[in-house]
Design a protein around this motif. Structure first.
Motif, short mmCIF file in Angstrom:
data_model
loop_
_atom_site.label_atom_id
_atom_site.label_comp_id
_atom_site.label_asym_id
_atom_site.label_seq_id
_atom_site.Cartn_x
_atom_site.Cartn_y
_atom_site.Cartn_z
N PHE A 62 1.69 100.81 -24.08
CA PHE A 62 0.85 100.13 -25.09
C PHE A 62 0.30 101.33 -25.94
O PHE A 62 -0.39 101.10 -27.13
N ASN A 98 -0.22 103.42 -14.72
CA ASN A 98 0.30 102.31 -14.20
C ASN A 98 0.56 101.10 -15.40
O ASN A 98 -0.24 100.47 -15.60
N PHE A 99 1.77 101.03 -16.16
CA PHE A 99 2.01 100.22 -17.14
C PHE A 99 1.05 100.19 -18.37
O PHE A 99 0.61 99.18 -18.62
N THR A 100 0.86 101.63 -18.84
CA THR A 100 -0.18 101.65 -19.81
C THR A 100 0.38 102.43 -21.02
O THR A 100 0.07 102.41 -22.13
N GLU A 110 -13.37 103.62 -22.46
CA GLU A 110 -12.81 104.41 -23.84
C GLU A 110 -11.46 104.52 -23.82
O GLU A 110 -10.68 104.19 -23.24
N ASP A 146 -7.19 107.03 -13.11
CA ASP A 146 -6.42 105.60 -13.43
C ASP A 146 -6.41 105.24 -14.99
O ASP A 146 -7.45 104.71 -15.12
C1 GEK Z 1 -2.99 97.75 -12.97
N1 GEK Z 1 -2.89 99.86 -14.44
O1 GEK Z 1 -3.23 96.68 -12.70
N2 GEK Z 1 -6.95 103.50 -23.64
C2 GEK Z 1 -7.41 102.76 -22.43
N3 GEK Z 1 -6.70 101.96 -22.09
C3 GEK Z 1 -6.06 101.26 -22.77
C4 GEK Z 1 -5.27 101.86 -24.08
C5 GEK Z 1 -5.91 102.99 -24.37
N4 GEK Z 1 -5.46 103.41 -25.31
N5 GEK Z 1 -3.97 101.05 -24.21
C6 GEK Z 1 -3.98 100.16 -23.37
N6 GEK Z 1 -5.13 100.11 -22.47
C7 GEK Z 1 -3.02 98.51 -14.41
C8 GEK Z 1 -2.44 97.49 -15.27
S1 GEK Z 1 -2.51 96.85 -17.88
C9 GEK Z 1 -0.64 96.64 -18.16
C10 GEK Z 1 -2.34 98.14 -16.59
C11 GEK Z 1 -0.10 95.21 -18.62
C12 GEK Z 1 -5.35 99.21 -21.28
C13 GEK Z 1 -5.49 97.72 -21.68
O2 GEK Z 1 -6.72 97.66 -22.10
C14 GEK Z 1 -5.01 97.08 -20.29
O3 GEK Z 1 -6.30 97.01 -19.40
C15 GEK Z 1 -4.20 98.28 -19.46
O4 GEK Z 1 -4.07 99.28 -20.39
C16 GEK Z 1 -2.73 97.87 -19.32
O5 GEK Z 1 -1.94 98.41 -12.36
O6 GEK Z 1 -1.01 94.34 -19.00
O7 GEK Z 1 0.99 94.91 -18.86
#
Ligand code: GEK
Length: 266
Positions: A161, A156-158, A140, A67
Motif C-alpha cells: 500500500f 504483513n501485507f502493508t 501514524e 508490527d
Molecule cells: C494483519 N498486518 O492483519 N502507515 C501505516 N499504516 C498503513 C499505511 C501507512 N503508510 N498504509 C497502509 N496502512 C495486518 C494486515 S492490512 C492488509 C494489514 C490488507 C495500513 C492500513 O490502514 C491497514 O490497516 C494495513 O496497513 C494493511 O496481518 O488489508 O490487505
C-alpha cells in the motif's frame, strides 16, 4: 482472530456499486476485517501465527518489535503469545522487549485497542513495570515513524500500500532500525514476470476466493477498488530492495499462489 469481539462477514462488494470508489481502511472495512483477510489471503492465518514463532526466535532482550500496518493487531498478538510461550519454556529472550503496532487508520487502531485488551487482559500502552510484554499502539504513517533498536519488524501485507516510489526509503529506514541478527518478516501479494505463471496464480487466487464464498461480482469490484491503491512487486524486486537496504540474506519461507512471505536477516 480468536477473541470474544464480534466480527461481521465481509459483503462490502456484494451489491453492484456502479462506480467503485478507491479502497480505504475506514469503519466499514474495520467491521469485517478479520473475515475479509481470512477469505481473501491464502495462508493468512498460517503467516500470522508463524510470524509469532519467528518473532519469538529472533527477539533480543531490551529491543523493540514492530508490527507495521498492524490493522487489528493480529501479528502483534501472535508475537506476544509466542514470546510468552517461549518464556514459559525458558527459551527466554524477551526480557525488556516492547511490541509496537503502527497503523495510520484511526478506526483500525481504535478497534485494535479493544481486540488486544480483550485477548491479552492487559492494557495497551501500559504494563511497563510488570513481567508482561507491553504492546503499544501508534496511529501514524509508518513512513514517518521513528523506528529504532529493533530485533524484529513484521510488515504483513502493508508495503503493497506504500507508493512504489517510496518503497526503497521505507525499506532503508526499516533496515537502519534493525540491530545485527535482527529480522524483517515481509508478507505481500506478489506479481510474476512470466505471463503463463502469472495467469495461473491469478486464476488460482480467484478460485480460492470463490471457494471461500466470494461471487464473481465481489471479486471484480474489489479488484477495481484496489487497482491504484495496492500495487504488488515481484519477489525479485523485493529481494533486490532488501539487499540494497543492507539485509545480508533473505528467503521466501511461505508462498501460496500469488501471496508470499519473506524473511530478511540483517
Ligand atoms: C494483519 N498486518 O492483519 N502507515 C501505516 N499504516 C498503513 C499505511 C501507512 N503508510 N498504509 C497502509 N496502512 C495486518 C494486515 S492490512 C492488509 C494489514 C490488507 C495500513 C492500513 O490502514 C491497514 O490497516 C494495513 O496497513 C494493511 O496481518 O488489508 O490487505
Amino acid at each position: 482472530m480468536n477473541n470474544q469481539i464480534e466480527h461481521k462477514r465481509d459483503s462490502l462488494f456484494a451489491q453492484p456499486l456502479g462506480a467503485v470508489s478507491e479502497f480505504r481502511f475506514d469503519q466499514s472495512v474495520v467491521d469485517v476485517f478479520p473475515d475479509m483477510l481470512t477469505r481473501s489471503i491464502p495462508g493468512y492465518q498460517a503467516i500470522i501465527s508463524q510470524s509469532g514463532l519467528l518473532a519469538a526466535r529472533y527477539a533480543q532482550p531490551n529491543t523493540n518489535l514492530y508490527d507495521l500496518g498492524c490493522s487489528l493487531g493480529a501479528t502483534s498478538l501472535a508475537m506476544h503469545k509466542a514470546m510468552l510461550d517461549a518464556r514459559a519454556e525458558n527459551v527466554n529472550s524477551s526480557h525488556g522487549c516492547v511490541i509496537h503496532g503502527i497503523d495510520n487508520s484511526t478506526p483500525m487502531i481504535k478497534k485494535a485497542t479493544k481486540v488486544i485488551e480483550t485477548q491479552t487482559g492487559q492494557s495497551v500502552n501500559e504494563n511497563f513495570n510488570t513481567d508482561g510484554i507491553p504492546i503499544m499502539l501508534h496511529c501514524e504513517d509508518m513512513q514517518s515513524s521513528e523506528l529504532q533498536n529493533a530485533s524484529v519488524v513484521a510488515m504483513n501485507f502493508t508495503l503493497q500500500f506504500v507508493p512504489p516510489d517510496d518503497r526503497d526509503n521505507m525499506m532503508q529506514s526499516i533496515a537502519n532500525a534493525i540491530e545485527p541478527g535482527g529480522v524483517l518478516i515481509l508478507s505481500e501479494k506478489v506479481t510474476f514476470d512470466d505471463p503463463v505463471l502469472s495467469q495461473m496464480h491469478i486464476d488460482m487466487y480467484h478460485n480460492f476466493k470463490r471457494a471461500n464464498g466470494y461471487s464473481d461480482l465481489e471479486i471484480s469490484q474489489k479488484r477495481n477498488a484496489l487497482e491504484n491503491v495496492m500495487i504488488p512487486d515481484t519477489l525479485n524486486t523485493h529481494a533486490k530492495r532488501l539487499a540494497n537496504a543492507g539485509f545480508s540474506s533473505s528467503s521466501v519461507w511461505f508462498q501460496c499462489f500469488n501471496f508470499a512471505s519473506v524473511i530478511a536477516i540483517k
